[in-house]
Scaffold this motif. Structure first.
Motif, mmCIF file in Angstrom:
data_model
loop_
_atom_site.group_PDB
_atom_site.id
_atom_site.type_symbol
_atom_site.label_atom_id
_atom_site.label_comp_id
_atom_site.label_asym_id
_atom_site.label_seq_id
_atom_site.Cartn_x
_atom_site.Cartn_y
_atom_site.Cartn_z
ATOM 1 N N ARG A 99 12.675 3.486 -17.324
ATOM 2 C CA ARG A 99 13.011 2.098 -16.938
ATOM 3 C C ARG A 99 12.558 0.931 -17.686
ATOM 4 N NH1 ARG A 99 12.907 2.297 -10.491
ATOM 5 N NH2 ARG A 99 14.062 3.991 -10.204
ATOM 6 N N LYS A 100 12.991 1.204 -19.072
ATOM 7 C CA LYS A 100 12.597 0.226 -20.148
ATOM 8 C C LYS A 100 13.896 -0.487 -20.608
ATOM 9 C CE LYS A 100 8.212 1.020 -20.616
ATOM 10 N NZ LYS A 100 7.328 0.358 -20.067
ATOM 11 N N ARG A 101 13.752 -1.811 -20.958
ATOM 12 C CA ARG A 101 15.002 -2.587 -21.215
ATOM 13 C C ARG A 101 15.820 -2.055 -22.362
ATOM 14 N NH1 ARG A 101 18.037 -6.738 -21.308
ATOM 15 N NH2 ARG A 101 18.459 -7.879 -23.007
ATOM 16 N N GLN A 102 14.981 -1.556 -23.096
ATOM 17 C CA GLN A 102 15.682 -0.730 -24.518
ATOM 18 C C GLN A 102 16.676 0.093 -24.178
ATOM 19 O OE1 GLN A 102 12.795 0.098 -27.589
ATOM 20 N NE2 GLN A 102 14.549 0.717 -29.241
ATOM 21 N N GLY A 103 16.085 1.115 -23.230
ATOM 22 C CA GLY A 103 17.256 2.179 -22.536
ATOM 23 C C GLY A 103 18.186 1.614 -22.024
ATOM 24 N N TRP A 104 18.260 0.291 -21.269
ATOM 25 C CA TRP A 104 19.339 -0.401 -20.903
ATOM 26 C C TRP A 104 20.422 -0.945 -22.006
ATOM 27 C CZ3 TRP A 104 21.759 -5.034 -21.195
ATOM 28 C CH2 TRP A 104 22.832 -5.323 -20.390
ATOM 29 N N VAL A 105 19.573 -1.390 -22.906
ATOM 30 C CA VAL A 105 20.501 -1.981 -23.976
ATOM 31 C C VAL A 105 21.037 -1.017 -24.721
ATOM 32 C CG1 VAL A 105 20.087 -3.074 -26.240
ATOM 33 C CG2 VAL A 105 18.917 -3.952 -24.370
ATOM 34 N N PHE A 106 20.300 0.140 -25.107
ATOM 35 C CA PHE A 106 21.465 1.329 -25.714
ATOM 36 C C PHE A 106 22.556 1.607 -24.844
ATOM 37 C CE2 PHE A 106 17.649 2.117 -28.320
ATOM 38 C CZ PHE A 106 17.908 1.588 -29.403
ATOM 39 N N SER A 107 22.222 1.822 -23.590
ATOM 40 C CA SER A 107 23.225 2.353 -22.679
ATOM 41 C C SER A 107 24.386 1.256 -22.764
ATOM 42 C CB SER A 107 22.779 2.508 -21.183
ATOM 43 O OG SER A 107 21.942 3.421 -21.070
ATOM 44 N N TYR A 108 24.058 -0.035 -22.872
ATOM 45 C CA TYR A 108 24.981 -1.086 -23.016
ATOM 46 C C TYR A 108 25.778 -0.975 -24.098
ATOM 47 C CZ TYR A 108 26.317 -5.932 -23.971
ATOM 48 O OH TYR A 108 27.035 -7.098 -24.471
ATOM 49 N N TYR A 109 25.175 -0.721 -25.160
ATOM 50 C CA TYR A 109 25.942 -0.752 -26.555
ATOM 51 C C TYR A 109 26.925 0.383 -26.449
ATOM 52 C CZ TYR A 109 23.400 -4.411 -28.843
ATOM 53 O OH TYR A 109 22.878 -5.578 -28.973
ATOM 54 N N ALA A 110 26.272 1.533 -26.133
ATOM 55 C CA ALA A 110 27.344 2.594 -25.758
ATOM 56 C C ALA A 110 28.565 2.627 -24.914
ATOM 57 C CB ALA A 110 26.474 3.965 -25.291
ATOM 58 N N GLN A 111 28.396 1.747 -23.908
ATOM 59 C CA GLN A 111 29.306 1.496 -22.820
ATOM 60 C C GLN A 111 30.337 0.609 -23.800
ATOM 61 O OE1 GLN A 111 29.998 3.078 -20.419
ATOM 62 N NE2 GLN A 111 31.784 2.017 -19.913
ATOM 63 N N LEU A 112 29.861 -0.491 -24.356
ATOM 64 C CA LEU A 112 30.717 -1.284 -25.286
ATOM 65 C C LEU A 112 31.572 -0.309 -26.042
ATOM 66 C CD1 LEU A 112 28.768 -4.470 -26.001
ATOM 67 C CD2 LEU A 112 30.727 -4.263 -24.364
ATOM 68 N N LEU A 113 30.999 0.399 -26.960
ATOM 69 C CA LEU A 113 31.830 1.485 -27.782
ATOM 70 C C LEU A 113 32.840 2.177 -27.097
ATOM 71 C CD1 LEU A 113 28.892 2.633 -30.138
ATOM 72 C CD2 LEU A 113 31.060 1.164 -30.754
ATOM 73 N N GLY A 114 32.223 2.596 -25.716
ATOM 74 C CA GLY A 114 33.271 3.411 -25.028
ATOM 75 C C GLY A 114 34.497 2.728 -24.584
ATOM 76 N N ILE A 115 34.411 1.272 -24.313
ATOM 77 C CA ILE A 115 35.671 0.496 -24.206
ATOM 78 C C ILE A 115 36.261 0.066 -25.434
ATOM 79 C CG2 ILE A 115 36.231 -1.671 -23.291
ATOM 80 C CD1 ILE A 115 33.669 -1.609 -21.554
ATOM 81 N N LEU A 116 35.652 -0.047 -26.435
ATOM 82 C CA LEU A 116 36.372 -0.160 -27.825
ATOM 83 C C LEU A 116 37.337 1.252 -28.076
ATOM 84 C CD1 LEU A 116 36.928 -2.381 -29.807
ATOM 85 C CD2 LEU A 116 34.900 -1.210 -31.191
ATOM 86 N N ILE A 117 36.595 2.257 -27.718
ATOM 87 C CA ILE A 117 37.372 3.478 -28.082
ATOM 88 C C ILE A 117 38.658 3.610 -27.245
ATOM 89 C CG2 ILE A 117 37.276 6.028 -27.691
ATOM 90 C CD1 ILE A 117 34.231 5.732 -28.276
ATOM 91 N N SER A 118 38.582 3.536 -25.810
ATOM 92 C CA SER A 118 39.527 3.477 -25.129
ATOM 93 C C SER A 118 40.655 2.222 -25.556
ATOM 94 C CB SER A 118 39.229 2.693 -23.666
ATOM 95 O OG SER A 118 38.343 3.807 -23.031
#
Length: 145
Positions: A99-118
């Motif tokens: 439950r570290k912020r860095q984990g959330w940030v990497f998930s956030y960036y991965a999700q932004l990339l996922g939206i960009l892929i879509s």
């Protein structure tokens, strides 16, 4: 105060206070508790597919350009972004478990990339699901410090 991720400050109101709905607190707590486990299982299951995808994609990149430079370039960009999204998802796991912020940030960036892929794939359903998941990520952001 922690430093904001790229576009985090600008997007936060649209996915939290101005969002069309709020996920129930119990759902958010369950998500924070179980998402790292689900993410790990999905990553393990995806590894053989990613390896096969990279091998097949490497073979199809030259062929994709025969359909036109725009199609070939779009295919190549989507392939690279998919690989980057998978890597970011793997990097996020330790932070998600702790439950570290860095984990959330990497998930956030991965999700932004996922939206960009879509967007590159012209997948309206993928874009909508990606935005829904991004809204959930923003609504659980406070659980990660």
């Amino acid at each position: 105060m922690t430093q904001s991720a790229v576009l985090e400050t600008e997007l936060a109101p649209y996915f939290t206070t101005k969002a069309p709905f709020q996920f129930p607190v119990d759902f958010r707590e369950g998500f924070v508790k179980y998402w790292p486990i689900v993410s790990l299982v999905l990553l393990i299951l995806a590894l053989p597919a990613v390896v096969a995808f990279l091998g097949i994609s490497a073979a199809f990149v030259p062929v994709s350009f025969m359909a036109g430079a725009d199609i070939g370039l779009g295919y190549t960009i989507a392939m690279i972004l998919t690989l980057a999204k998978t890597v970011l998802g793997g990097i996020a796991l330790p932070g998600l478990f702790n439950r570290k912020r860095q984990g959330w940030v990497f998930s956030y960036y991965a999700q932004l990339l996922g939206i960009l892929i879509s967007v590159f794939s012209v997948s309206v359903i993928g874009i909508l699901l990606g935005l829904l998941f991004l809204m959930l990520l923003f609504q659980v952001r406070d659980y990660y410090n």
